[in-house]
Scaffold this motif. Structure first.
Motif, mmCIF file in Angstrom:
data_model
loop_
_atom_site.group_PDB
_atom_site.id
_atom_site.type_symbol
_atom_site.label_atom_id
_atom_site.label_comp_id
_atom_site.label_asym_id
_atom_site.label_seq_id
_atom_site.Cartn_x
_atom_site.Cartn_y
_atom_site.Cartn_z
ATOM 1 N N ASP A 17 0.713 -1.288 0.096
ATOM 2 C CA ASP A 17 -0.090 0.001 -0.725
ATOM 3 C C ASP A 17 0.912 1.263 -0.368
ATOM 4 N N TRP A 18 1.081 2.302 -0.985
ATOM 5 C CA TRP A 18 1.710 3.493 -1.680
ATOM 6 C C TRP A 18 1.297 4.299 0.496
ATOM 7 N N ALA A 19 0.098 4.445 0.779
ATOM 8 C CA ALA A 19 -0.116 5.193 1.145
ATOM 9 C C ALA A 19 0.373 4.926 2.642
ATOM 10 N N GLU A 20 0.094 3.640 3.091
ATOM 11 C CA GLU A 20 0.735 2.980 3.702
ATOM 12 C C GLU A 20 2.011 3.191 4.472
ATOM 13 N N SER A 21 2.958 2.762 2.985
ATOM 14 C CA SER A 21 4.077 2.795 3.098
ATOM 15 C C SER A 21 5.119 4.421 3.106
ATOM 16 N N GLU A 22 4.391 5.236 2.512
ATOM 17 C CA GLU A 22 4.844 6.492 2.454
ATOM 18 C C GLU A 22 4.713 7.072 3.769
ATOM 19 N N SER A 23 3.564 7.234 4.277
ATOM 20 C CA SER A 23 4.017 7.506 5.154
ATOM 21 C C SER A 23 4.918 7.039 6.538
ATOM 22 N N TRP A 24 4.831 5.292 6.240
ATOM 23 C CA TRP A 24 6.220 5.229 7.088
ATOM 24 C C TRP A 24 7.442 5.428 7.527
ATOM 25 N N TYR A 25 7.526 5.700 5.133
ATOM 26 C CA TYR A 25 9.233 6.325 5.530
ATOM 27 C C TYR A 25 8.833 7.742 6.278
ATOM 28 N N GLN A 26 8.138 8.370 5.523
ATOM 29 C CA GLN A 26 8.729 9.415 6.666
ATOM 30 C C GLN A 26 8.395 9.580 7.889
ATOM 31 N N ARG A 27 7.452 9.154 8.399
ATOM 32 C CA ARG A 27 7.810 9.321 9.589
ATOM 33 C C ARG A 27 9.381 8.294 10.331
ATOM 34 N N VAL A 28 9.203 7.307 9.444
ATOM 35 C CA VAL A 28 10.952 6.635 10.311
ATOM 36 C C VAL A 28 11.814 7.030 9.877
ATOM 37 N N LEU A 29 12.191 6.934 8.165
ATOM 38 C CA LEU A 29 13.171 8.019 7.968
ATOM 39 C C LEU A 29 13.289 9.022 7.527
ATOM 40 N N GLY A 30 12.501 9.881 7.580
ATOM 41 C CA GLY A 30 12.774 10.822 7.060
ATOM 42 C C GLY A 30 12.324 11.161 5.745
ATOM 43 N N PHE A 31 12.057 10.375 4.923
ATOM 44 C CA PHE A 31 11.689 10.483 3.705
ATOM 45 C C PHE A 31 10.640 11.307 2.891
ATOM 46 N N SER A 32 10.539 11.567 1.645
ATOM 47 C CA SER A 32 9.266 12.717 1.354
ATOM 48 C C SER A 32 8.654 12.561 -0.178
ATOM 49 N N ARG A 33 8.091 12.627 -0.147
ATOM 50 C CA ARG A 33 7.655 12.034 -2.189
ATOM 51 C C ARG A 33 8.467 12.802 -2.927
ATOM 52 N N ASP A 34 9.113 12.252 -4.438
ATOM 53 C CA ASP A 34 9.712 13.004 -4.861
ATOM 54 C C ASP A 34 8.818 14.130 -5.930
ATOM 55 N N GLU A 35 8.037 14.585 -5.568
ATOM 56 C CA GLU A 35 7.161 15.172 -6.613
ATOM 57 C C GLU A 35 7.917 15.565 -7.875
ATOM 58 N N GLY A 36 8.615 15.703 -8.483
ATOM 59 C CA GLY A 36 9.124 15.680 -9.648
ATOM 60 C C GLY A 36 9.166 14.255 -10.753
ATOM 61 N N LEU A 37 9.292 13.599 -10.080
ATOM 62 C CA LEU A 37 8.553 12.225 -10.139
ATOM 63 C C LEU A 37 7.580 11.216 -10.098
ATOM 64 N N ALA A 38 6.188 12.699 -9.743
ATOM 65 C CA ALA A 38 4.939 11.665 -9.237
ATOM 66 C C ALA A 38 4.413 11.170 -10.082
ATOM 67 N N VAL A 39 4.474 11.741 -11.291
ATOM 68 C CA VAL A 39 3.857 11.640 -12.900
ATOM 69 C C VAL A 39 4.193 9.754 -13.158
ATOM 70 N N TRP A 40 5.016 9.380 -12.444
ATOM 71 C CA TRP A 40 4.997 7.787 -12.509
ATOM 72 C C TRP A 40 4.515 7.151 -11.281
ATOM 73 N N ALA A 41 3.843 7.599 -10.390
ATOM 74 C CA ALA A 41 3.262 6.899 -9.552
ATOM 75 C C ALA A 41 2.060 6.625 -10.082
ATOM 76 N N VAL A 42 1.540 6.321 -11.318
ATOM 77 C CA VAL A 42 0.259 5.590 -11.404
ATOM 78 C C VAL A 42 0.637 3.740 -11.576
ATOM 79 N N ASP A 43 -1.087 3.112 -11.652
ATOM 80 C CA ASP A 43 -0.620 1.876 -11.673
ATOM 81 C C ASP A 43 0.389 1.041 -11.792
ATOM 82 N N GLY A 44 0.707 0.925 -9.980
ATOM 83 C CA GLY A 44 1.828 0.328 -10.024
ATOM 84 C C GLY A 44 3.193 1.287 -9.132
#
Length: 132
Positions: A17-44
């Motif tokens: 699950d992207w949402a759950e994993s994104e939240s975990w990586y943000q909370r635990v490792l301080g990672f954030s979404r790379d908005e410049g590559l967000a267009v790829w985040a479709v269909d898996g």
């Protein structure tokens, strides 16, 4: 002779699950979404996350059956290693420490079972702190 490879561009991480994993990586490792590559985040995927200075990228591929197959190892100084140890414990992440004589490593998993490692070659700094 092979051409030179000068860095790791990104690491593929398979998640349920992207949402759950994104939240975990943000909370635990301080990672954030790379908005410049967000267009790829479709269909898996991939949904690309990055560290604060953009030197580490994780490409999260959403899959109904994610099967961990590798370990992502991050480097740290001795002091950073100790700070990570405290941070992960504060986030209730189970951590396994390993004294490799020349280095210390900590191992932990994300919610999908993907293995991660933080390693320091500042062995003496960590040994002096008597980590537990």
């Amino acid at each position: 002779m092979s051409p030179t490879v000068n860095r790791i561009d990104h690491v593929h991480v398979y998640v349920a699950d992207w949402a759950e994993s994104e939240s975990w990586y943000q909370r635990v490792l301080g990672f954030s979404r790379d908005e410049g590559l967000a267009v790829w985040a479709v269909d898996g995927g991939p949904l690309t996350l990055k560290n604060d200075d953009g030197t580490v990228h994780l490409a999260l591929f959403e899959s109904a059956d994610p099967r961990p197959a590798s370990t992502v190892a991050f480097g740290a100084t001795g002091d950073e290693f100790l700070a990570w140890l405290e941070h992960l414990k504060a986030q209730a992440v189970d951590v396994r420490l390993a004294d490799h004589s020349l280095a210390w490593s900590m191992y932990f998993v994300d919610p999908d079972g993907n293995c991660h490692e933080i390693t320091t070659y500042d062995h003496a700094v960590v040994a002096r702190s008597n980590p537990s």
